[in-house]
Write an enzyme that holds these catalytic residues in place. Structure first.
Site, mmCIF file in Angstrom:
data_model
loop_
_atom_site.group_PDB
_atom_site.id
_atom_site.type_symbol
_atom_site.label_atom_id
_atom_site.label_comp_id
_atom_site.label_asym_id
_atom_site.label_seq_id
_atom_site.Cartn_x
_atom_site.Cartn_y
_atom_site.Cartn_z
ATOM 1 N N ASP A 63 -16.830 16.779 -9.547
ATOM 2 C CA ASP A 63 -16.551 18.073 -10.166
ATOM 3 C C ASP A 63 -17.514 19.072 -9.529
ATOM 4 O O ASP A 63 -18.717 19.049 -9.793
ATOM 5 C CB ASP A 63 -16.768 17.953 -11.684
ATOM 6 C CG ASP A 63 -16.475 19.255 -12.435
ATOM 7 O OD1 ASP A 63 -16.524 20.325 -11.810
ATOM 8 O OD2 ASP A 63 -16.214 19.191 -13.650
ATOM 9 N N ARG A 105 8.072 24.319 -10.266
ATOM 10 C CA ARG A 105 7.094 23.340 -10.751
ATOM 11 C C ARG A 105 6.593 22.505 -9.567
ATOM 12 O O ARG A 105 5.431 22.177 -9.477
ATOM 13 C CB ARG A 105 7.691 22.441 -11.841
ATOM 14 C CG ARG A 105 6.782 21.248 -12.176
ATOM 15 C CD ARG A 105 7.041 20.600 -13.535
ATOM 16 N NE ARG A 105 8.422 20.554 -13.922
ATOM 17 C CZ ARG A 105 9.337 19.715 -13.386
ATOM 18 N NH1 ARG A 105 8.993 18.846 -12.462
ATOM 19 N NH2 ARG A 105 10.588 19.764 -13.800
ATOM 20 N N TYR A 150 -19.619 17.599 -18.597
ATOM 21 C CA TYR A 150 -18.960 18.720 -19.269
ATOM 22 C C TYR A 150 -18.269 18.197 -20.541
ATOM 23 O O TYR A 150 -17.576 17.175 -20.488
ATOM 24 C CB TYR A 150 -17.945 19.357 -18.320
ATOM 25 C CG TYR A 150 -17.111 20.431 -18.966
ATOM 26 C CD1 TYR A 150 -17.678 21.660 -19.310
ATOM 27 C CD2 TYR A 150 -15.772 20.226 -19.259
ATOM 28 C CE1 TYR A 150 -16.918 22.643 -19.914
ATOM 29 C CE2 TYR A 150 -15.009 21.197 -19.864
ATOM 30 C CZ TYR A 150 -15.586 22.406 -20.192
ATOM 31 O OH TYR A 150 -14.829 23.374 -20.793
ATOM 32 N N LYS A 183 -13.963 29.280 -13.173
ATOM 33 C CA LYS A 183 -15.360 29.714 -13.136
ATOM 34 C C LYS A 183 -15.642 30.493 -11.849
ATOM 35 O O LYS A 183 -15.130 31.575 -11.676
ATOM 36 C CB LYS A 183 -16.270 28.506 -13.315
ATOM 37 C CG LYS A 183 -15.809 27.525 -14.410
ATOM 38 C CD LYS A 183 -15.892 28.100 -15.815
ATOM 39 C CE LYS A 183 -15.203 27.245 -16.867
ATOM 40 N NZ LYS A 183 -15.595 25.847 -16.937
HETATM 41 C C1 LIG Z 1 -15.016 24.649 -17.515
HETATM 42 C C2 LIG Z 1 -15.270 23.352 -16.880
HETATM 43 C C3 LIG Z 1 -14.281 22.355 -16.831
HETATM 44 C C4 LIG Z 1 -12.917 22.551 -17.478
HETATM 45 O O1 LIG Z 1 -12.146 23.495 -16.820
HETATM 46 P P1 LIG Z 1 -11.078 24.458 -17.555
HETATM 47 O O2 LIG Z 1 -10.640 25.356 -16.468
HETATM 48 O O3 LIG Z 1 -11.770 25.142 -18.678
HETATM 49 O O4 LIG Z 1 -9.992 23.557 -18.048
HETATM 50 C C5 LIG Z 1 -14.585 21.174 -16.182
HETATM 51 N N1 LIG Z 1 -15.799 20.957 -15.623
HETATM 52 C C6 LIG Z 1 -16.765 21.890 -15.665
HETATM 53 C C7 LIG Z 1 -18.084 21.600 -15.030
HETATM 54 C C8 LIG Z 1 -16.543 23.098 -16.288
HETATM 55 O O5 LIG Z 1 -17.532 24.016 -16.340
#
Ligand SMILES: *Cc1c(COP(=O)(O)O)cnc(C)c1O
Length: 379
Positions: free
Chosen positions: A170, A46, A98, A195
């Site tokens: 982000d 962890r 998001y 992504k």
């Molecule tokens: C998908 C996404 C998230 C969340 O991420 P997960 O891996 O699904 O938990 C946060 N910000 C953006 C811009 C996203 O596209």
């Protein structure tokens, strides 16, 4: 080292045991100690795992940062950042955020006494009016999801710095191929590595990258204390994904441009949201802070008809109707009923997420095939 080289070699050493070129998957929870505390830097998975460490070094390298941290999901990484705060603290964020981030902020952390302001961030002066002594964090996303607004990271970073507020970006949509927020002055870069970084729609993962040693230590403490870490198999897949990030992104951008231009010329389309267009309201900022314009775009049809939008996404064949984005395959989405369903309709529509909005994650297939698919679905 330049960016393309970093995706392949950044932070990576061949495995010391046998010289394996790819970091092995250390599928182990624990590590032998010769005497209590006598270990080789790893005690319990962890806290640390060699495959995860290899990935975290790679993440730091591609984002031009010093410290990378990998989490079980993008949301888990955002959760760690908000846990830096205390009751009474305030956060300023964007109004087309998001959906999952909006949900975490409002449904989870407001309960713990943290206050969130969601505002348009076209200019830094507007942000200033929301800053007070309790403001501890500015949380931005750029380009935003799904409206593809672009926020000026450098100006906001300058403002945050003078007021001693942390700026977190982000960077999921842009990836470090297109923009590197730490270099532009941000304190924290966050990714849904699920992504583009992973890029093959087979791993859910989150990432943070920072430069400051104290901040890194606090986040590593939270990562270990809360325990939402990514497993070694997933870290291995993520490392593999990152090695082709630059060539995938190049093709995503080329295809995104072709699809955006096709849609903009189509008689049934009212508007295409893509930062590469000269008439996009933030085109100049996009041009100055991003290397290219990415493979994400949204559009609305003339008449703004809900049922027609649903028919279009149902009729697409190569563009799979699915949540998520950033994989090699093209996806379509209907934000109002999918990714943004957790945001109240009134709030949604204020920012342009109307019922007929369709979002595309343009993949790396042949652009001609993607355009043919859109042609048949629109007809
Ligand atoms: C998908 C996404 C998230 C969340 O991420 P997960 O891996 O699904 O938990 C946060 N910000 C953006 C811009 C996203 O596209």
């Amino acid at each position: 080292m330049k960016f393309n080289t970093k995706t392949i070699h950044g932070g990576q050493e061949h495995d010391p045991a046998y010289g394996a070129v790819m970091p092995p998957i250390y599928q182990t929870t624990t590590y032998a100690q010769s005497t209590p505390g006598g270990h080789k830097g790893f005690e319990y998975s962890r806290t640390h795992n060699p495959t995860r460490t290899a990935l975290e070094n790679s993440l730091a390298s591609i984002e031009n940062g010093k410290h990378g941290l990998a989490f079980a999901s993008g949301m888990a990484s955002i959760d760690a950042v908000i846990k830096l705060l205390e009751p009474g603290d305030e956060v300023i964020s964007t109004n087309d955020l998001y959906g999952g981030t909006y949900r975490l902020f409002t449904k989870v952390y407001e309960k713990y006494g943290i206050k969130f302001h969601f505002i348009g961030m076209e200019n830094a002066a507007k942000i200033e009016t929301y800053i007070n002594a309790n403001t501890k964090l500015i949380w931005i996303e750029t380009p935003t999801n799904p409206m593809l607004n672009v926020i000026d990271i450098k100006s906001i970073a300058a403002l945050a710095r003078t007021r001693q507020i942390l700026l977190a970006v982000d960077n999921t949509f842009a990836t470090p191929y297109l923009q590197q927020p730490l270099t532009l002055g941000a304190d924290i870069v966050m990714h849904s590595a699920t992504k583009y970084l992973g890029g093959h729609s087979d791993v859910v993962m989150g990432a943070l990258v920072v430069n400051d040693d104290d901040l890194a230590e606090k986040l590593a403490f939270l990562q270990n204390a809360s325990g939402a870490v990514s497993g070694p198999q997933d870290c291995f897949l993520m490392l593999r994904g990152i090695k082709t990030l630059h060539i995938r992104m190049q093709r995503h951008c080329e295809n995104g441009k072709k699809v955006a231009e096709f849609l903009a010329d189509h008689p049934k389309i009212e508007k295409v949201y893509w930062p590469g267009f000269k008439d996009h309201p933030n085109h100049d900022i996009a041009k100055s802070q991003m290397k290219d314009f990415g493979g994400m775009l949204s559009f609305i049809t003339i008449g703004n008809d809900y049922n027609e939008a649903i028919r279009i996404v149902e009729n697409l064949r190569l563009f799979t109707l699915a949540e998520s984005l950033g994989g090699v395959e093209s996806l379509s989405g209907h934000p109002a009923s999918m990714t943004h369903a957790s945001i109240p309709k009134e709030e949604r529509e204020k920012t342009g997420v109307v019922d007929s909005l369709i979002r595309l994650s343009v993949g790396i297939e042949d652009a001609e095939d993607l355009i043919d698919d859109l042609k048949q679905a629109l007809n």
